[in-house]
Design a protein around this motif. Structure first.
Motif, PDB file in Angstrom:
ATOM      1  N   LEU A 165       0.819  -1.213   0.000  1.00 44.08           N
ATOM      2  CA  LEU A 165       0.000   0.000   0.000  1.00 44.08           C
ATOM      3  C   LEU A 165       0.855   1.267   0.000  1.00 44.08           C
ATOM      4  CD1 LEU A 165      -2.761  -1.148   2.515  1.00 44.08           C
ATOM      5  CD2 LEU A 165      -3.009  -0.879   0.040  1.00 44.08           C
ATOM      6  N   ALA A 166       1.962   1.221   0.722  1.00 42.85           N
ATOM      7  CA  ALA A 166       2.858   2.377   0.735  1.00 42.85           C
ATOM      8  C   ALA A 166       3.549   2.537  -0.612  1.00 42.85           C
ATOM      9  CB  ALA A 166       3.892   2.221   1.847  1.00 42.85           C
ATOM     10  N   GLY A 167       3.951   1.423  -1.227  1.00 39.72           N
ATOM     11  CA  GLY A 167       4.614   1.482  -2.518  1.00 39.72           C
ATOM     12  C   GLY A 167       3.735   2.066  -3.613  1.00 39.72           C
ATOM     13  N   GLY A 168       2.424   1.871  -3.491  1.00 42.55           N
ATOM     14  CA  GLY A 168       1.498   2.411  -4.478  1.00 42.55           C
ATOM     15  C   GLY A 168       0.921   3.757  -4.101  1.00 42.55           C
ATOM     16  N   GLY A 169       1.308   4.275  -2.939  1.00 45.68           N
ATOM     17  CA  GLY A 169       0.808   5.581  -2.519  1.00 45.68           C
ATOM     18  C   GLY A 169      -0.598   5.555  -1.963  1.00 45.68           C
ATOM     19  N   ASP A 174       2.399  10.272   7.991  1.00 42.36           N
ATOM     20  CA  ASP A 174       1.760  11.490   8.483  1.00 42.36           C
ATOM     21  C   ASP A 174       2.347  11.809   9.847  1.00 42.36           C
ATOM     22  OD1 ASP A 174      -0.432  12.976  10.134  1.00 42.36           O
ATOM     23  OD2 ASP A 174      -1.120  13.166   8.070  1.00 42.36           O
ATOM     24  N   PRO A 175       2.855  13.014  10.064  1.00 40.14           N
ATOM     25  CA  PRO A 175       3.491  13.342  11.345  1.00 40.14           C
ATOM     26  C   PRO A 175       2.533  13.304  12.529  1.00 40.14           C
ATOM     27  CG  PRO A 175       3.214  15.309   9.989  1.00 40.14           C
ATOM     28  CD  PRO A 175       2.903  14.138   9.121  1.00 40.14           C
ATOM     29  N   ALA A 176       1.241  13.461  12.270  1.00 40.39           N
ATOM     30  CA  ALA A 176       0.270  13.481  13.367  1.00 40.39           C
ATOM     31  C   ALA A 176      -0.281  12.091  13.675  1.00 40.39           C
ATOM     32  CB  ALA A 176      -0.875  14.432  13.026  1.00 40.39           C
ATOM     33  N   THR A 177      -0.550  11.322  12.626  1.00 40.94           N
ATOM     34  CA  THR A 177      -1.187  10.009  12.830  1.00 40.94           C
ATOM     35  C   THR A 177      -0.311   8.836  12.404  1.00 40.94           C
ATOM     36  OG1 THR A 177      -2.236  10.121  10.647  1.00 40.94           O
ATOM     37  CG2 THR A 177      -3.465  11.035  12.500  1.00 40.94           C
ATOM     38  N   LEU A 178       0.949   9.097  12.092  1.00 36.79           N
ATOM     39  CA  LEU A 178       1.914   8.094  11.614  1.00 36.79           C
ATOM     40  C   LEU A 178       1.624   7.666  10.192  1.00 36.79           C
ATOM     41  CD1 LEU A 178       2.505   5.844  14.769  1.00 36.79           C
ATOM     42  CD2 LEU A 178       3.782   7.848  14.003  1.00 36.79           C
ATOM     43  N   VAL A 179       0.410   7.182   9.920  1.00 33.27           N
ATOM     44  CA  VAL A 179       0.023   6.828   8.556  1.00 33.27           C
ATOM     45  C   VAL A 179      -1.314   7.487   8.235  1.00 33.27           C
ATOM     46  CG1 VAL A 179       1.247   4.629   8.474  1.00 33.27           C
ATOM     47  CG2 VAL A 179      -1.098   4.690   9.331  1.00 33.27           C
ATOM     48  N   SER A 180      -1.526   7.713   6.947  1.00 34.96           N
ATOM     49  CA  SER A 180      -2.767   8.360   6.520  1.00 34.96           C
ATOM     50  C   SER A 180      -3.088   7.906   5.101  1.00 34.96           C
ATOM     51  CB  SER A 180      -2.616   9.880   6.566  1.00 34.96           C
ATOM     52  OG  SER A 180      -3.815  10.527   6.180  1.00 34.96           O
ATOM     53  N   LEU A 181      -4.294   8.176   4.673  1.00 35.48           N
ATOM     54  CA  LEU A 181      -4.708   7.819   3.323  1.00 35.48           C
ATOM     55  C   LEU A 181      -4.021   8.705   2.304  1.00 35.48           C
ATOM     56  CD1 LEU A 181      -6.673   6.069   1.587  1.00 35.48           C
ATOM     57  CD2 LEU A 181      -8.317   7.950   1.780  1.00 35.48           C
ATOM     58  N   GLY A 182      -3.484   8.069   1.260  1.00 33.95           N
ATOM     59  CA  GLY A 182      -2.864   8.824   0.188  1.00 33.95           C
ATOM     60  C   GLY A 182      -3.890   9.351  -0.794  1.00 33.95           C
ATOM     61  N   ASP A 183      -3.417   9.857  -1.902  1.00 31.12           N
ATOM     62  CA  ASP A 183      -4.299  10.405  -2.932  1.00 31.12           C
ATOM     63  C   ASP A 183      -4.726   9.268  -3.859  1.00 31.12           C
ATOM     64  OD1 ASP A 183      -5.625  11.753  -4.889  1.00 31.12           O
ATOM     65  OD2 ASP A 183      -4.016  13.187  -5.326  1.00 31.12           O
TER      66      ASP A 183
END
Length: 446
Positions: A165-169, A174-183
């Motif tokens: 999921l990270a490789g595909g964006g 996210d500095p506030a939540t560590l991870v967040s939904l990409g575009d």
């Protein structure tokens, strides 16, 4: 659904019969075609390492082209040994995480030369071989409780998912939540999810090679619309001379480097343990006692690959969790690993083509495999909280710490302490306490 082992007819032809006899294809419910396809699938899922590993190690001043050749050779030799010696459908290559520690932890972080870092990798591999020859490591892995093995398998699946999921964006930091939904309107995210659903749908329809078909389909779409770059077919490999046999062993026994060697060893041991257990569980390779067959040979193959990789000029070589993609396609024996090895040799000459497979395409396959591996959790005894809770923590810790080894360590500590407080000390294997103490010391001091 995935391709499970099933009854197959004995092969015709002299070569086919020899391969069947050597690898036990019929015995494992597979055939040559499935093994070749599985090896190809595994290669495609992990081909990114031929680009990513040189990119990371070149930050230390190592020559990119030379590391590219070292990466391909280490992966080829390691995968061949694993397939020929242990008959496992598990490929090997320089490990992600290990290469980052090599570059940013040892060389850039400590100010050590990359030659000294290679020396530390070489020595850790030698110690690894010694532990593999002795019964200590085999005893350690076989003593892992069944619930933790299931948690490790699922955890590797979750780890694959976040990598994909990270490789595909699809997910971003996210500095506030560590991870967040990409575009999700970006083409890589769309094509990753499209590839995933295509693989899942084709698998449900019983399509052999669904993983490869899905990867190739979205790769081709990316080429057509300019999302991915087609870099060509062939080129001559660069020289390996700048990194070959460049280990500096003179500084390995300094105190600061001793801790580095121990850290490399711990990470390699438990990354390998997690991968072997996770992929073998998915391939239904465990015996009636829940033990891994031919484990000592598999451990020797893995430890030998680390040492050989250091000689070639790369960071620690390890068993790859992406091998689960080949297993999902039907691979069950070492013939698949040898196929992957051959493709890594070929990759030396088709580097442009290998580099043309984008991260979102391999990510689609890894996301699908992650879903398959997460099914291990259904086999947990959910009525026994002392078994299910540590296993679930193990599974969750792997992606959240971005480390198979650290996830295993947290799981072992939780399992041991839970058993101790719950009054189930005698039911908990001694090896669990030993590993829990080792990881406790690692987390505290290393």
């Amino acid at each position: 659904m995935s391709i499970e082992a099933q009854e197959v007819s004995p092969p015709n032809g002299t070569l086919a019969r020899k391969l069947d006899s050597w690898f036990g294809l019929t015995e494992h419910g597979t055939n040559i075609q499935r093994e070749l396809l599985g090896g190809l699938t595994t290669f495609m899922a992990m081909a990114y390492i031929t680009v990513v590993n040189p990119a990371i190690l070149s930050e230390t001043g190592m020559d990119f082209g030379a590391v590219f050749v070292a990466t391909c050779l280490a992966a080829a030799v390691g995968s061949f040994i694993m397939g020929a010696l242990a008959n496992y459908p598990i490929a090997q290559a320089p490990g992600m995480g290990q290469n980052a520690y090599f570059t940013f932890g040892i060389v850039l972080g400590m100010g050590t030369s990359w030659q000294s870092a290679l020396g530390a990798v070489f020595v850790s591999g030698i110690i690894f071989i010694i532990l593999s020859v002795l019964p200590i490591r085999e005893w350690l892995i076989n003593a892992i409780p069944r619930s933790l093995k299931l948690g490790i398998s699922a955890g590797i699946g979750f780890f694959l998912a976040i990598i994909a999921l990270a490789g595909g964006g699809v997910v971003v930091d996210d500095p506030a939540t560590l991870v967040s939904l990409g575009d999700l309107t970006e083409p890589p995210a769309i094509l990753l999810l499209l590839g995933f659903v295509l693989i899942a749908a084709l698998s449900h329809r019983g399509m052999i090679g669904a993983v490869v078909i899905g990867m190739l389909a979205v790769t081709a779409v990316g080429w057509v619309f300019g999302v991915a770059e087609f870099k060509g077919l062939t080129s001559m490999p660069p020289s390996i001379a700048p990194v070959f046999m460049q280990m500096d062993l003179s500084s390995v026994f300094e105190w600061s480097m001793i801790t580095v060697v121990l850290t490399l060893l711990l990470v390699d041991v438990f990354d390998t343990a997690g991968t072997l257990v996770g992929v073998a569980t998915r391939a239904n390779m465990l015996d009636e006692k829940g033990h891994l067959p031919r484990l000592r040979k598999a451990l020797l193959a893995d430890s030998g690959a680390t040492t050989i990789g250091a000689v070639f000029g790369t960071s620690s070589t390890t068993s790859y969790i992406e091998s689960a993609a080949g297993v999902a396609t039907g691979a069950r024996t070492g013939l698949a690993a040898i196929t992957t090895a051959a493709l890594f040799i070929l990759c030396l000459f088709i580097a442009p083509l290998a580099q043309s497979i984008p991260a979102y395409a391999s990510g689609a396959a890894l996301l699908f495999v992650a879903c398959l591996m997460a099914r291990a959790l259904e086999k947990l005894d959910w009525n026994d909280i002392t078994e299910s809770a540590p296993a679930l923590v193990t599974a969750m810790a792997m992606p959240l710490t971005y480390s198979i080894a650290d996830g295993i360590g947290i799981g072992f500590i939780c399992y041991a302490v839970t058993a101790l407080i719950a009054g189930r000390t005698r039911e908990c294997p001694l090896a669990v306490y030993v590993v829990a103490i080792i990881f406790g010391l690692k987390f505290a001091f290393l």
